[in-house]
Design a protein around this motif. Structure first.
Motif, PDB file in Angstrom:
ATOM      1  N   GLU A  86      -2.228   6.072  -0.978  1.00  0.00           N
ATOM      2  CA  GLU A  86      -1.421   4.642  -0.984  1.00  0.00           C
ATOM      3  C   GLU A  86      -0.874   4.778  -2.430  1.00  0.00           C
ATOM      4  O   GLU A  86       0.418   4.612  -2.814  1.00  0.00           O
ATOM      5  CB  GLU A  86      -2.128   3.451  -0.871  1.00  0.00           C
ATOM      6  N   HIS A  87      -1.720   4.803  -3.381  1.00  0.00           N
ATOM      7  CA  HIS A  87      -1.416   4.853  -4.757  1.00  0.00           C
ATOM      8  C   HIS A  87      -0.397   6.090  -5.258  1.00  0.00           C
ATOM      9  O   HIS A  87       0.647   6.107  -5.967  1.00  0.00           O
ATOM     10  CB  HIS A  87      -2.419   4.695  -5.687  1.00  0.00           C
ATOM     11  N   ARG A 107       3.149   5.473  -3.994  1.00  0.00           N
ATOM     12  CA  ARG A 107       3.645   4.402  -4.974  1.00  0.00           C
ATOM     13  C   ARG A 107       4.202   4.984  -6.171  1.00  0.00           C
ATOM     14  O   ARG A 107       4.989   4.614  -6.592  1.00  0.00           O
ATOM     15  CB  ARG A 107       2.622   3.407  -5.227  1.00  0.00           C
TER      16      ARG A 107
END
Length: 332
Positions: free
Chosen positions: A211-212, A215
């Motif tokens: 997820e990071h 991003r």
């Protein structure tokens, strides 16, 4: 109330009672009860009190926990329910700090991994704990068992989110990814351990890392499970496919990746940068030393004790504080 106790002398066949201590000390049973229970408002001389305590020690007096719980209405036991994970460095540090903090408030911490077999009873059905704290959400079956056992306080209650200090542990993969990206790495891998019992936690950390990475405009890290028999091939695959940064599940996994890369002739961190998790002793002792995520186990333990005591009416909720930080060393 004075509890009957087990005499600690080897070979003793009966319990030591308050009457035994009273006879030997030459005082009444009531006096023994007042002294051993430290009952306020009594006018017992210091000499008599000392005589009772010395005799109790000589006879091997130990409080009988079941009788004490019956008298006080509370076992003063806090039961921590752990997932079936290996007991790592961070977990041990956290539990030791929590145990000490609870002892200062007259409570005992007991850790427990629920049994896998139906024939074995969960410990909360045996100990009558004052509170039960779960490191992962309780299943529906466990929630029913807790309610049926009359546990006075369950953290978290079924359906409630995990306590904040546990949610904070998810910050580690974010710090790992941000560190590698900040060092210029654009293609990452996630190194998972071969230990089956931590698969769910490893998958959670891998998802958080992905997820990071997304991003930050990267592709999700490729996930590879490292085992002794496949780690050399995996490291070769990383190098051949242009992966230069590795987010490792923990420091042991990071050490396995770094050691294999060095034996394969790769430079660390120039060809392959690796960051671990937990800041266990191996991280600083390994050569090259391992970059990692530090978990403040002592702060976590104190926070665990604080939210438990607050839930039991023992004071205000502890102030939240950051428990994770990045430690940059030679491996990245």
């Amino acid at each position: 109330m004075v509890e009957n106790v087990e005499k600690q002398t080897p070979g003793a066949g009966r319990r030591v009672t308050a009457a035994d201590i009273a006879r030997a000390a030459g005082v009444s049973r009531a006096t023994v009860g007042f002294v051993l229970n430290d009952t306020p408002g009594q006018t017992i001389s210091e000499a008599t009190r000392r005589r009772v305590l010395d005799e109790a020690e000589r006879q091997g007096y130990r409080p009988h926990s079941a009788a004490r719980a019956l008298a006080s209405g509370s076992s003063r036991i806090v039961l921590v329910v752990l997932p079936d994970w290996p007991m790592g460095f961070s977990m041990r540090t956290t539990l030791e700090a929590a145990s000490l903090a609870l002892q200062e408030q007259g409570r005992t911490l007991v850790s427990h991994t629920p049994p896998r077999h139906a024939a074995a009873r969960p410990l909360w059905e045996v100990l009558d704990p004052e509170a039960v704290l779960g490191f992962v959400p309780f299943t529906d079956e466990q929630a029913r068992s807790l309610r049926a056992s009359g546990v006075r306080r369950v953290l978290p209650e079924p359906g409630e989110p995990l306590p904040g200090f546990l949610a904070d542990l998810a910050e580690g993969p974010r710090l790992q990814v941000e560190h590698l990206v900040g060092r210029g790495h654009r293609r990452l891998a996630f190194a998972a351990p071969g230990e089956e019992r931590v698969r769910s936690l490893a998958e959670q950390r891998a998802r958080t890392a992905a997820e990071h990475a997304v991003r930050l405009g990267l592709e999700p890290p490729q996930v590879h499970t490292l085992r002794t028999e496949n780690v050399a091939d995996t490291v070769h695959t990383w190098h051949r496919s242009g992966i230069t940064g590795v987010v490792a599940y923990n420091d042991d996994t990071a050490a396995l990746a770094v050691g294999t890369a060095l034996r394969a002739g790769l430079r660390v961190p120039e060809d392959l940068a690796v960051i671990g998790h937990d800041d266990s002793p191996i991280a600083s002792l390994f050569v090259p030393s391992l970059s990692t995520v530090h978990l403040d186990g002592e702060a976590l333990g104190r926070h665990l004790a604080g939210i438990t005591l607050q839930a039991l009416g023992g004071g205000p909720a502890p102030e939240p504080s950051s428990t994770t930080s990045l430690v940059a060393r030679e491996s990245s």
